[in-house]
Structures are given as C-alpha cells and as structure tokens.
Scaffold this active site. Structure first.
Site, PDB file in Angstrom:
ATOM      1  N   TYR A   6      -1.794  22.450  17.493  1.00 25.27           N
ATOM      2  CA  TYR A   6      -1.657  23.786  18.073  1.00 25.27           C
ATOM      3  C   TYR A   6      -3.032  24.409  18.299  1.00 25.27           C
ATOM      4  O   TYR A   6      -3.255  25.134  19.259  1.00 25.27           O
ATOM      5  CB  TYR A   6      -0.789  24.658  17.162  1.00 25.27           C
ATOM      6  CG  TYR A   6      -0.086  25.774  17.902  1.00 25.27           C
ATOM      7  CD1 TYR A   6       0.756  25.503  18.987  1.00 25.27           C
ATOM      8  CD2 TYR A   6      -0.266  27.091  17.531  1.00 25.27           C
ATOM      9  CE1 TYR A   6       1.398  26.517  19.660  1.00 25.27           C
ATOM     10  CE2 TYR A   6       0.374  28.117  18.198  1.00 25.27           C
ATOM     11  CZ  TYR A   6       1.206  27.828  19.263  1.00 25.27           C
ATOM     12  OH  TYR A   6       1.835  28.845  19.939  1.00 25.27           O
ATOM     13  N   LYS A  14      -2.892  33.100  19.372  1.00 25.46           N
ATOM     14  CA  LYS A  14      -1.722  33.842  18.907  1.00 25.46           C
ATOM     15  C   LYS A  14      -2.085  34.795  17.767  1.00 25.46           C
ATOM     16  O   LYS A  14      -1.507  35.879  17.643  1.00 25.46           O
ATOM     17  CB  LYS A  14      -0.623  32.881  18.473  1.00 25.46           C
ATOM     18  CG  LYS A  14       0.028  32.096  19.601  1.00 25.46           C
ATOM     19  CD  LYS A  14       0.763  32.998  20.575  1.00 25.46           C
ATOM     20  CE  LYS A  14       1.547  32.192  21.600  1.00 25.46           C
ATOM     21  NZ  LYS A  14       2.213  33.061  22.594  1.00 25.46           N
TER      22      LYS A  14
END
Length: 258
Positions: free
Chosen positions: A158, A165
């Site tokens: 990720y 995020k």
C-alpha cells in the site's frame, strides 16, 4: 419518503459498477437525493453515462480533473448552475503510480510521492474550497471522504497510498474544525477490502479479502452497498453532530491485532 429527499449530492470517483463511489451514488439515489456525478476524462465518460441510466432520476454529469485548478473552478461554476446548495460532497478519488505500490516505501520517488498526495489528499481540500459557498447554503452540509486502514497501520504493497490516506484523514480533522461553525460536517469512511478497479492495482487484494473471513469479528467481506448505507448515515440528519470522525466499515477488522 427518503432520508435525503430534496438534497443535492456531488459524488466523485465513479469509474465503473464496482466503484465504491457508485455504491454510494446508488444508496443516495434510493434515499431521494439528486445526484451530480463527476468523471475524470472522456475515456471514462461512456462508463459513467451507462451507469447513470440505472438511477431513478437522471444525474448531472460534470468533468473534473482535480490536478487542474481551472477544472476545479469550472466544476464549481457548473454545479452552481444546477443548484444553489450542495448538501453532500463525496470525495472518492485516489491515485498513485503502480511502481510506488510495490517494493519498499523508502524507494518512493519524489514525483510519485507528490502525485499521490496531490490527487489522493489535497484534492479534498481543493474541492471543499471551490464548493464552499454551495456547502454553506445547504445549512448543514456533509462532506464524506473515502479512506483506508493503511493510513494508520503498515500494509505491504500500500506504501505511498497509506501515507496519502493518513494525510487525507488529517485533512478531514482540520476541515471539520474550520467548517464546523458553518454547520458543515467532514468525516471519512474507512472501508474494508473490496475488489474494485482501484484495489486491483494493489498486490495482495485476494489475501486481504481472505483475512477478513479469517480474523474479523464479523467474518464476512463487505460490499459497496454496505459502504453506501454508511454514507447515507453520514449524509442524513441522523449524524448532524458527527464530524472529524473516521467510520470503519470493515467487519471490525481494524480492532484486531497482528
């Protein structure tokens, strides 16, 4: 009567029928909202047009490139021609270079890092800024951003998106503080793994889906419909005093240890 009757909702990020944003748009439509869908470019317009035909009321379609200030201002002007108030804004936009979603985070390029931050995080602030007068006119607007648990925990593959995020979630809190006195609520939904087009670019999505069934308190994977229902809660008056919050829709996986 629906929970969102008479409200206008701007929903960004619809790419195809598996998009989380599409699950949200369908839930809003079910509850009576008038939908304004943005699309990134002409290549995606055909998909969005086909999906638009499935809603009970024809949505307005507006082009949006969040990396271009001219496009952002054009969206604000176009939405202002459609309605004098935006009751709900859904930010479901994220992008990172594929090479920055694999290997080591330390190898992230400067350009890759800045691109992920610009598109995935800063775009929320940019959208809220240009739509601010219309959000104020709603007298109780709700802004909803889509995030992921990779913002607070390390998740292999990720990488730069997790950092983006985290920036997005911090932006949610600061925007909630800035706009609370104007009765504009700003929250995020952290969804569990769903096999969307965006998720297909992250290696290991199948393992993540399996992890939910093995470790989550509710051993079942969620759907875009589940996220849509959560978004309805955040959009409706039921959550009028909920702001600066991250709502997890992940079968409880985020509470589990390693």
């Amino acid at each position: 009567m629906g929970l969102l009757d008479g409200q206008y909702a701007v929903v960004t990020g619809v790419a195809n029928k598996r998009s989380i944003a599409w699950g949200i748009a369908r839930a809003f439509d079910r509850e009576g909202a008038r939908i304004i869908l943005t699309y990134q470019n002409e290549r995606l317009l055909e998909n969005v047009e086909k999906l638009a035909g499935e809603l009970s009321r024809p949505p307005e379609l507006v082009p949006l490139d969040v990396t271009d200030d001219t496009s952002l201002n054009s969206v604000a002007a176009r939405v202002g021609e459609i309605t004098d108030a935006v009751h709900v804004l859904v930010h479901s936009i994220a992008h990172a270079a594929r090479e920055d979603l694999a290997g080591r985070f330390v190898d992230t390029s400067r350009d890759g890092f800045l691109m992920a931050q610009n598109i995935s995080a800063y775009s929320l602030t940019a959208l809220v800024r240009v739509l601010h007068p219309l959000l104020v006119n709603a007298h109780g607007a709700s802004v909803i951003a889509m995030t992921h648990d990779g913002a607070r925990r390390v998740m292999p593959n990720y990488n730069v998106m997790g950092v983006a995020k985290a920036s997005l979630e911090a932006s949610v809190r600061y925007l909630a503080w800035d706009l609370g006195k104007e009765h504009i609520r700003v929250n995020a939904i952290s969804a569990g793994p769903i096999k969307t087009l965006a998720a297909s670019g992250v290696k290991g999505i199948s393992s993540a889906l399996q992890l939910v069934t093995e470790k989550a308190p509710i051993p079942e994977n969620i759907t875009t419909e589940d996220v849509g229902n959560a978004a309805v809660f955040l959009a409706a008056p039921w959550s009028r005093y909920v702001t600066g919050h991250v709502l997890y829709v992940d079968s409880g996986l985020h509470i589990m240890g390693g």
